[in-house]
Design a protein around this motif. Structure first.
Motif, PDB file in Angstrom:
ATOM      1  N   MET A 142       0.850  -1.190   0.000  1.00  0.00           N
ATOM      2  CA  MET A 142       0.000   0.000   0.000  1.00  0.00           C
ATOM      3  C   MET A 142       0.889   1.244   0.000  1.00  0.00           C
ATOM      4  SD  MET A 142      -3.065  -0.871   2.669  1.00  0.00           S
ATOM      5  CE  MET A 142      -4.229  -2.198   2.393  1.00  0.00           C
ATOM      6  N   PHE A 143       0.532   2.220  -0.817  1.00  0.00           N
ATOM      7  CA  PHE A 143       1.358   3.418  -0.918  1.00  0.00           C
ATOM      8  C   PHE A 143       0.570   4.716  -0.745  1.00  0.00           C
ATOM      9  CE2 PHE A 143       3.391   0.106  -3.482  1.00  0.00           C
ATOM     10  CZ  PHE A 143       4.647   0.076  -2.895  1.00  0.00           C
ATOM     11  N   SER A 144      -0.742   4.668  -0.861  1.00  0.00           N
ATOM     12  CA  SER A 144      -1.524   5.902  -0.832  1.00  0.00           C
ATOM     13  C   SER A 144      -2.464   5.923   0.365  1.00  0.00           C
ATOM     14  CB  SER A 144      -2.336   6.040  -2.122  1.00  0.00           C
ATOM     15  OG  SER A 144      -3.377   5.078  -2.155  1.00  0.00           O
ATOM     16  N   PRO A 145      -2.782   7.121   0.885  1.00  0.00           N
ATOM     17  CA  PRO A 145      -3.747   7.233   1.985  1.00  0.00           C
ATOM     18  C   PRO A 145      -5.102   6.637   1.635  1.00  0.00           C
ATOM     19  CG  PRO A 145      -2.576   9.293   1.658  1.00  0.00           C
ATOM     20  CD  PRO A 145      -2.217   8.414   0.515  1.00  0.00           C
ATOM     21  N   GLU A 146      -5.472   6.703   0.352  1.00  0.00           N
ATOM     22  CA  GLU A 146      -6.759   6.133  -0.053  1.00  0.00           C
ATOM     23  C   GLU A 146      -6.791   4.629   0.178  1.00  0.00           C
ATOM     24  OE1 GLU A 146      -9.771   5.914  -3.934  1.00  0.00           O
ATOM     25  OE2 GLU A 146      -7.891   7.025  -4.046  1.00  0.00           O
ATOM     26  N   GLU A 147      -5.682   3.954  -0.125  1.00  0.00           N
ATOM     27  CA  GLU A 147      -5.620   2.504   0.089  1.00  0.00           C
ATOM     28  C   GLU A 147      -5.703   2.173   1.571  1.00  0.00           C
ATOM     29  OE1 GLU A 147      -2.982   0.617  -3.448  1.00  0.00           O
ATOM     30  OE2 GLU A 147      -1.923   2.002  -2.135  1.00  0.00           O
ATOM     31  N   TYR A 148      -5.029   2.969   2.399  1.00  0.00           N
ATOM     32  CA  TYR A 148      -5.133   2.752   3.837  1.00  0.00           C
ATOM     33  C   TYR A 148      -6.560   3.000   4.318  1.00  0.00           C
ATOM     34  CZ  TYR A 148      -0.009   2.712   4.092  1.00  0.00           C
ATOM     35  OH  TYR A 148       1.320   2.402   3.937  1.00  0.00           O
ATOM     36  N   TYR A 149      -7.151   4.071   3.826  1.00  0.00           N
ATOM     37  CA  TYR A 149      -8.508   4.448   4.245  1.00  0.00           C
ATOM     38  C   TYR A 149      -9.500   3.324   3.962  1.00  0.00           C
ATOM     39  CZ  TYR A 149     -12.932   7.004   4.464  1.00  0.00           C
ATOM     40  OH  TYR A 149     -14.221   7.399   4.776  1.00  0.00           O
ATOM     41  N   GLN A 150      -9.333   2.655   2.833  1.00  0.00           N
ATOM     42  CA  GLN A 150     -10.274   1.603   2.438  1.00  0.00           C
ATOM     43  C   GLN A 150     -10.256   0.419   3.401  1.00  0.00           C
ATOM     44  OE1 GLN A 150     -12.393   2.282   0.187  1.00  0.00           O
ATOM     45  NE2 GLN A 150     -11.372   4.092  -0.667  1.00  0.00           N
ATOM     46  N   THR A 151      -9.188   0.260   4.185  1.00  0.00           N
ATOM     47  CA  THR A 151      -9.108  -0.865   5.126  1.00  0.00           C
ATOM     48  C   THR A 151      -9.763  -0.546   6.464  1.00  0.00           C
ATOM     49  OG1 THR A 151      -6.956  -0.175   6.037  1.00  0.00           O
ATOM     50  CG2 THR A 151      -6.934  -1.579   4.058  1.00  0.00           C
ATOM     51  N   GLY A 152     -10.231   0.694   6.662  1.00  0.00           N
ATOM     52  CA  GLY A 152     -10.844   1.081   7.929  1.00  0.00           C
ATOM     53  C   GLY A 152     -12.168   0.368   8.185  1.00  0.00           C
ATOM     54  N   GLN A 153     -12.430   0.076   9.450  1.00  0.00           N
ATOM     55  CA  GLN A 153     -13.640  -0.654   9.819  1.00  0.00           C
ATOM     56  C   GLN A 153     -14.723   0.271  10.353  1.00  0.00           C
ATOM     57  OE1 GLN A 153     -13.889  -3.955   9.155  1.00  0.00           O
ATOM     58  NE2 GLN A 153     -11.838  -3.755   8.257  1.00  0.00           N
ATOM     59  N   LYS A 154     -14.353   1.199  11.211  1.00  0.00           N
ATOM     60  CA  LYS A 154     -15.325   2.128  11.801  1.00  0.00           C
ATOM     61  C   LYS A 154     -15.254   3.462  11.073  1.00  0.00           C
ATOM     62  CE  LYS A 154     -14.912   0.031  16.396  1.00  0.00           C
ATOM     63  NZ  LYS A 154     -14.579   0.276  17.827  1.00  0.00           N
ATOM     64  N   HIS A 155     -16.409   4.051  10.820  1.00  0.00           N
ATOM     65  CA  HIS A 155     -16.464   5.323  10.108  1.00  0.00           C
ATOM     66  C   HIS A 155     -17.348   6.315  10.851  1.00  0.00           C
ATOM     67  CE1 HIS A 155     -15.053   2.605   6.970  1.00  0.00           C
ATOM     68  NE2 HIS A 155     -14.601   3.665   6.319  1.00  0.00           N
ATOM     69  N   ALA A 156     -17.004   7.578  10.705  1.00  0.00           N
ATOM     70  CA  ALA A 156     -17.834   8.649  11.276  1.00  0.00           C
ATOM     71  C   ALA A 156     -17.824   9.825  10.327  1.00  0.00           C
ATOM     72  CB  ALA A 156     -17.302   9.064  12.646  1.00  0.00           C
ATOM     73  N   THR A 157     -18.958  10.493  10.197  1.00  0.00           N
ATOM     74  CA  THR A 157     -19.070  11.672   9.338  1.00  0.00           C
ATOM     75  C   THR A 157     -18.940  12.927  10.190  1.00  0.00           C
ATOM     76  OG1 THR A 157     -20.500  10.499   7.784  1.00  0.00           O
ATOM     77  CG2 THR A 157     -20.505  12.902   7.678  1.00  0.00           C
ATOM     78  N   ILE A 158     -17.987  13.761   9.852  1.00  0.00           N
ATOM     79  CA  ILE A 158     -17.711  14.987  10.597  1.00  0.00           C
ATOM     80  C   ILE A 158     -18.231  16.171   9.794  1.00  0.00           C
ATOM     81  CG2 ILE A 158     -15.937  16.386  11.709  1.00  0.00           C
ATOM     82  CD1 ILE A 158     -16.145  13.569  12.863  1.00  0.00           C
ATOM     83  N   THR A 159     -19.058  16.991  10.433  1.00  0.00           N
ATOM     84  CA  THR A 159     -19.608  18.168   9.734  1.00  0.00           C
ATOM     85  C   THR A 159     -19.422  19.470  10.501  1.00  0.00           C
ATOM     86  OG1 THR A 159     -21.788  17.709  10.702  1.00  0.00           O
ATOM     87  CG2 THR A 159     -21.342  16.808   8.497  1.00  0.00           C
TER      88      THR A 159
END
Length: 665
Positions: free
Chosen positions: A597-614
């Motif tokens: 993995m080389f990009s933040p997007e690839e790391y992000y895709q492996t995340g399990q918990k998500h939250a929307t910040i507004t």
């Protein structure tokens, strides 16, 4: 007359011309296609910048380098090929001609075959150059003489080198291979040895060695000689002349000493065989260690394995080559390898136990005249710009020495952290001592662990004023300053500051911010707001070249932000909280971060918990500490911009607020 006849034989030279005259013809045709015809081709182009061609070496340089390092080697191989054949070597030496006479005659033949095409090409090139208006004012007669001299010297040196190597071996194929191996051997050996020492010796640095490496190989030096009106210095030319003479002399000596029956032997002289065998073993060993150190993340088990396998392969191959058989499993094979292994283990243990006191050595305060601390590439850039990067401030010297002393004391800790992804500072330390010597070490320091000792050093003026960006801001020939926002879809939103008064004001606030940075700001991995490209005025002979420098607009540069806001540039100069619609935050388990993995997007895709910040406060914190470049964080974020673009990155754990942590539970 008698002595002249014994010096060389006209009959031998004439025979060489009849037999190998085609070499000269091929060389001539190749040079004509490369240089005069190359000039005509360039001039016929629809768009051409004649000033790009500062000397004749820049005309078809790729073809020139092949010619100068291939044709002379081939000539040396062919002219003396008879000594590699059992039948021809006996026949030639049965004639009533001394070896010295044969040698000199063949050398004269080779030089004539190689130099005459160069002179003919130069004459034709002179007339072609003067018929092309664009080149006639740039490529002068002195440039042509310079080309003749350099090319003749390189040709003669490669010819003499090929001849000398030819007497070491009894096989033409091996002669060609050895010629090119030995041509690159010095630079290869220095590169591999210094690379291995960089992880064997704590603090060892390859700085200053890197810049000099090309001088160890005529091939690489020629590649780097295309730029500039005088590609080679007088000292280099004198050294090349001495080498050429030396190779011709050593060739004659080897020819006189060589036994005729050694034709077809891989190494013709018995005393050179151990050198060849153990030289191949050593080169293969350090290559194996280097390979497994890189692929195994400097794991010592893999490094030792690499040394053993590399040495064994090299030793075995060298033995097979020398004996010309695969049946090598004899007593002397094992005893030789065991003796080599014992010697190497002793040397390796001596290095690792620091018998020479290299790692713990630290100059006393009364020995130090000046000091530099920073990045080795920054130092090299300053030196190239004739800027003295050293500081003689006693307090600064003491702070750097205190830091260095703590580094030595924390050696084990630093080495245990060398493979981790934590934020690090390159600690390149160079002392200029009172006796005129320089004392240099290089370390990769965990920023947070050494913050106490790094703070007085990196927050001092002695450190900051030696940054290349600070030096560039002092120049008085700034033409304009362009601000390029960082982020998706904003690469076209360029702000240009060209008014002289505004340039001076902006330069001052930028300089003020650089000088006022804390260590947290300096080592922060946060992605900058934008890149500030400084363009300088160009002289007439550089009108087609961009002369500029890029500086990060860090998020801690508050004075820059304020100035841009006051002058109406801020809104389009960066992506800030007003450009963000919302952010999606996720937790990434370090175990899920694969090596490919080389990009933040690839790391992000492996995340399990998500939250929307507004909420604006959290979004402000996110954009302030957002970074695209780190892979050691737990919290990764996707910024969703109002224009529809998505921007992936991460946030250091210490900047996560309780509110954001609560939302992602």
């Amino acid at each position: 007359m008698k002595s002249r006849k014994s010096f060389y034989k006209n009959a031998v030279i004439k025979q060489d011309f009849r037999q190998f005259g085609w070499i000269s013809l091929v060389y001539l045709v190749s040079l004509l296609f490369t240089l005069p015809l190359g000039l005509l081709q360039i001039a016929s182009r629809k768009y051409v910048i004649f000033s790009d061609y500062k000397n004749y070496l820049m005309v078809n340089p790729e073809i020139q380098i092949v010619l100068y390092f291939a044709v002379p080697v081939a000539a040396g191989l062919l002219l003396f090929r008879y000594i590699q054949n059992e039948a021809s070597v006996d026949m030639i030496h049965s004639l009533l001609i001394k070896r010295k006479t044969l040698y000199v005659s063949h050398v004269i033949s080779g030089l004539l075959l190689l130099i005459v095409p160069i002179i003919i090409t130069a004459i034709i090139t002179f007339f072609v150059t003067n018929t092309i208006e664009g080149f006639s004012n740039i490529l002068t007669i002195s440039d042509l003489f310079s080309w003749i001299g350099i090319v003749t010297l390189l040709t003669c040196m490669m010819f003499s080198f090929s001849i000398a190597v030819g007497f070491i071996t009894g096989m033409s194929t091996v002669q060609a291979i050895l010629t090119y191996i030995l041509l690159f051997l010095p630079i290869g050996m220095v590169t591999m040895v210094t690379y291995n020492l960089s992880f064997l010796l704590f603090g060892f640095t390859t700085a200053f060695i890197e810049e000099e490496l090309m001088y160890l190989s005529p091939f690489l030096r020629f590649v780097g000689s295309w730029e500039g009106p005088q590609p080679y210095s007088i000292l280099e030319i004198m050294i090349y002349i001495l080498f050429t003479v030396f190779f011709f002399v050593i060739g004659l000596v080897l020819y006189k000493l060589r036994q005729l029956e050694r034709a077809t032997d891989v190494i013709a002289f018995p005393f050179l065989r151990p050198i060849f065998k153990y030289g191949v073993t050593f080169c293969s060993m350090i290559l194996g260690g280097s390979y497994f150190s890189a692929t195994g993340d400097l794991n010592w088990n893999w490094i030792i394995f690499g040394y053993i396998i590399g040495a064994l392969i090299g030793y075995t191959v060298a033995e097979m080559v020398l004996l010309k058989t695969w049946r090598i499993l004899r007593l002397h094979f094992f005893t030789g390898f065991i003796i080599y292994s014992v010697i190497f283990i002793a040397v390796l243990l001596g290095i690792k136990t620091d018998l020479i006191n290299y790692e713990a050595n630290l100059p006393r305060m009364d020995q130090i005249e000046e000091v530099y601390f920073g990045n080795k590439y920054d130092m090299q850039e300053l030196i190239r710009n004739d800027i003295d990067p050293f500081s003689d401030n006693k307090l600064y010297i003491q702070d750097v020495r205190n830091l260095h002393e703590e580094i030595i004391n924390q050696k084990d800790f630093i080495e245990s952290q060398q493979h981790s992804d934590i934020n690090k500072v390159q600690g390149f330390i160079t002392y200029r001592l009172k006796d005129g010597k320089q004392f240099t070490r290089e370390y990769q320091l965990p920023a947070e662990a050494f913050q106490k000792n790094l703070t007085p050093v990196m927050e001092s003026e002695g450190y900051i004023v030696n940054k290349p960006e600070f030096f560039q801001l002092q120049r008085e020939d700034i033409l304009n300053m362009r601000i390029h926002p960082v982020g998706p879809g904003h690469h076209t939103n360029t702000i240009t500051i060209s008014d002289k008064k505004e340039i001076e004001e902006f330069r001052r606030v930028l300089e003020k911010d650089i000088l006022s940075q804390s260590i947290e700001d300096i080592v922060s991995p946060a992605t900058p707001w934008a890149y500030i490209d400084i363009e300088f005025k160009r002289s007439n002979n550089e009108e087609h070249f961009f002369d500029g420098y890029s500086i990060d607009w860090k998020k801690s540069y508050d004075n820059v932000t304020k100035w841009l806001d006051e002058h109406g540039y801020l809104e389009d100069a960066r992506i800030d909280v007003h450009d963000i619609k919302e952010a999606e935050l996720t937790i990434v388990n370090p175990q899920n971060q694969a090596e490919d993995m080389f990009s933040p997007e690839e790391y992000y895709q492996t995340g399990q918990k998500h939250a929307t910040i507004t909420d604006k406060e959290s979004l402000t914190t996110l954009i302030r500490h957002f970074t695209e470049y780190s892979s050691d964080h737990t919290y990764y974020v996707k910024l969703i911009l109002k224009d529809g673009n998505e921007w992936y990155g991460s946030i250091p754990d210490k900047y996560m607020t309780d509110q954001m942590k609560e939302q992602i539970k």
